[in-house]
Design a protein around this motif. Structure first.
Motif, PDB file in Angstrom:
ATOM      1  N   ASP A 127       0.829  -1.211   0.000  1.00 15.01           N
ATOM      2  CA  ASP A 127       0.000   0.000   0.000  1.00 15.01           C
ATOM      3  C   ASP A 127       0.860   1.256   0.000  1.00 15.01           C
ATOM      4  N   VAL A 128       1.925   1.261   0.787  1.00 17.02           N
ATOM      5  CA  VAL A 128       2.838   2.409   0.833  1.00 17.02           C
ATOM      6  C   VAL A 128       3.496   2.610  -0.528  1.00 17.02           C
ATOM      7  N   ALA A 129       3.940   1.517  -1.151  1.00 18.44           N
ATOM      8  CA  ALA A 129       4.569   1.612  -2.468  1.00 18.44           C
ATOM      9  C   ALA A 129       3.584   2.121  -3.510  1.00 18.44           C
ATOM     10  N   GLN A 130       2.344   1.653  -3.429  1.00 18.34           N
ATOM     11  CA  GLN A 130       1.326   2.088  -4.385  1.00 18.34           C
ATOM     12  C   GLN A 130       1.009   3.570  -4.202  1.00 18.34           C
ATOM     13  N   ALA A 131       0.917   4.022  -2.959  1.00 15.24           N
ATOM     14  CA  ALA A 131       0.660   5.440  -2.697  1.00 15.24           C
ATOM     15  C   ALA A 131       1.805   6.303  -3.206  1.00 15.24           C
ATOM     16  N   ARG A 132       3.032   5.832  -3.008  1.00 13.54           N
ATOM     17  CA  ARG A 132       4.195   6.566  -3.500  1.00 13.54           C
ATOM     18  C   ARG A 132       4.188   6.637  -5.025  1.00 13.54           C
ATOM     19  N   ALA A 133       3.838   5.528  -5.676  1.00 17.78           N
ATOM     20  CA  ALA A 133       3.786   5.506  -7.137  1.00 17.78           C
ATOM     21  C   ALA A 133       2.679   6.424  -7.654  1.00 17.78           C
ATOM     22  N   ALA A 134       1.533   6.451  -6.973  1.00 14.30           N
ATOM     23  CA  ALA A 134       0.437   7.325  -7.391  1.00 14.30           C
ATOM     24  C   ALA A 134       0.825   8.789  -7.240  1.00 14.30           C
ATOM     25  N   LYS A 135       1.527   9.114  -6.174  1.00 16.36           N
ATOM     26  CA  LYS A 135       1.976  10.491  -5.959  1.00 16.36           C
ATOM     27  C   LYS A 135       2.971  10.901  -7.041  1.00 16.36           C
ATOM     28  N   ALA A 136       3.864   9.997  -7.398  1.00 12.81           N
ATOM     29  CA  ALA A 136       4.830  10.290  -8.457  1.00 12.81           C
ATOM     30  C   ALA A 136       4.130  10.407  -9.808  1.00 12.81           C
ATOM     31  N   ALA A 137       3.142   9.553 -10.066  1.00 13.84           N
ATOM     32  CA  ALA A 137       2.421   9.594 -11.335  1.00 13.84           C
ATOM     33  C   ALA A 137       1.654  10.894 -11.503  1.00 13.84           C
ATOM     34  N   ALA A 138       1.214  11.475 -10.395  1.00 14.37           N
ATOM     35  CA  ALA A 138       0.460  12.724 -10.460  1.00 14.37           C
ATOM     36  C   ALA A 138       1.336  13.882 -10.935  1.00 14.37           C
ATOM     37  N   THR A 139       2.643  13.753 -10.810  1.00 20.36           N
ATOM     38  CA  THR A 139       3.543  14.822 -11.232  1.00 20.36           C
ATOM     39  C   THR A 139       4.150  14.565 -12.608  1.00 20.36           C
ATOM     40  N   LYS A 140       3.730  13.488 -13.261  1.00 18.88           N
ATOM     41  CA  LYS A 140       4.287  13.129 -14.566  1.00 18.88           C
ATOM     42  C   LYS A 140       3.878  14.154 -15.616  1.00 18.88           C
ATOM     43  N   VAL A 141       4.826  14.531 -16.418  1.00 16.27           N
ATOM     44  CA  VAL A 141       4.575  15.490 -17.495  1.00 16.27           C
ATOM     45  C   VAL A 141       4.671  14.749 -18.817  1.00 16.27           C
ATOM     46  N   GLU A 142       3.656  14.878 -19.641  1.00 18.31           N
ATOM     47  CA  GLU A 142       3.646  14.253 -20.966  1.00 18.31           C
ATOM     48  C   GLU A 142       4.123  15.275 -21.993  1.00 18.31           C
ATOM     49  N   PHE A 143       5.163  14.935 -22.709  1.00 14.49           N
ATOM     50  CA  PHE A 143       5.666  15.790 -23.770  1.00 14.49           C
ATOM     51  C   PHE A 143       5.258  15.185 -25.114  1.00 14.49           C
ATOM     52  N   PHE A 144       4.900  16.022 -26.041  1.00 18.19           N
ATOM     53  CA  PHE A 144       4.561  15.544 -27.371  1.00 18.19           C
ATOM     54  C   PHE A 144       5.045  16.572 -28.384  1.00 18.19           C
ATOM     55  N   THR A 145       5.197  16.157 -29.604  1.00 21.64           N
ATOM     56  CA  THR A 145       5.640  17.049 -30.666  1.00 21.64           C
ATOM     57  C   THR A 145       4.530  17.179 -31.687  1.00 21.64           C
ATOM     58  N   MET A 146       4.222  18.399 -32.025  1.00 21.30           N
ATOM     59  CA  MET A 146       3.204  18.644 -33.042  1.00 21.30           C
ATOM     60  C   MET A 146       3.903  18.723 -34.391  1.00 21.30           C
ATOM     61  N   VAL A 147       3.287  18.208 -35.402  1.00 16.67           N
ATOM     62  CA  VAL A 147       3.830  18.284 -36.751  1.00 16.67           C
ATOM     63  C   VAL A 147       3.545  19.665 -37.296  1.00 16.67           C
ATOM     64  N   ARG A 148       4.617  20.311 -37.767  1.00 19.22           N
ATOM     65  CA  ARG A 148       4.442  21.642 -38.343  1.00 19.22           C
ATOM     66  C   ARG A 148       4.098  21.500 -39.814  1.00 19.22           C
TER      67      ARG A 148
END
Length: 152
Positions: A127-148
């Motif tokens: 449970d502690v590991a899952q809570a830690r992973a959820a907290k880290a996942a909440a700060t994840k930034v998704e980067f993407f590239t748009m086609v010009r």
């Protein structure tokens, strides 16, 4: 390196779990389990230090990172089973309980002890590991590239 047999891997697993478990949780579950068996000390709890080693990037040459406090003990139950414990920190009571659990897990009452002490500890750590992973996942930034348009 020699391959471990199933009983050895089981013992490795519960020893690791006991070492990682919070002392308060281990003590609470141990007290709820029932009376402690009689035992004699082979090595009373003693505090020492171990050198912690690391590797840069997990692949580089090993280096000494620093020292860590460890408490160890060994005991023999009245039925002859021997239990050992190595726990991080200076908690002699946690080491005693961990050694008692180790010794009892080698006997006939292992299944009851597993369900009363080890499985709740395992669920708590998960449970502690899952809570830690959820907290880290909440700060994840998704980067993407748009086609010009001019590159299309």
């Amino acid at each position: 390196m020699t391959e471990l047999t199933p009983p050895q891997t089981d013992r490795k697993t519960w020893m690791s779990l006991l070492a990682k478990a919070p002392a308060a949780d281990l003590a609470r579950l141990w007290e709820a389990h029932g009376a402690a068996p009689g035992f004699t000390w082979l090595r009373a709890p003693e505090v020492g230090a171990v050198m912690v080693r690391g590797r840069a990037g997990a692949t580089g040459a090993p280096f000494n990172l620093g020292e860590m406090s460890v408490t160890r003990c060994s005991l023999r139950l009245e039925d002859g089973a021997v239990g050992h414990a190595y726990v991080q920190g200076r908690d002699k009571d946690k080491a005693r309980i961990a050694a008692l659990v180790d010794a009892l897990m080698q006997g006939a009452g292992a299944a009851a002890l597993r369900s009363a002490v080890l499985e709740p500890l395992e669920r708590g750590l998960a449970d502690v590991a899952q809570a830690r992973a959820a907290k880290a996942a909440a700060t994840k930034v998704e980067f993407f590239t748009m086609v010009r348009g001019e590159n299309a």
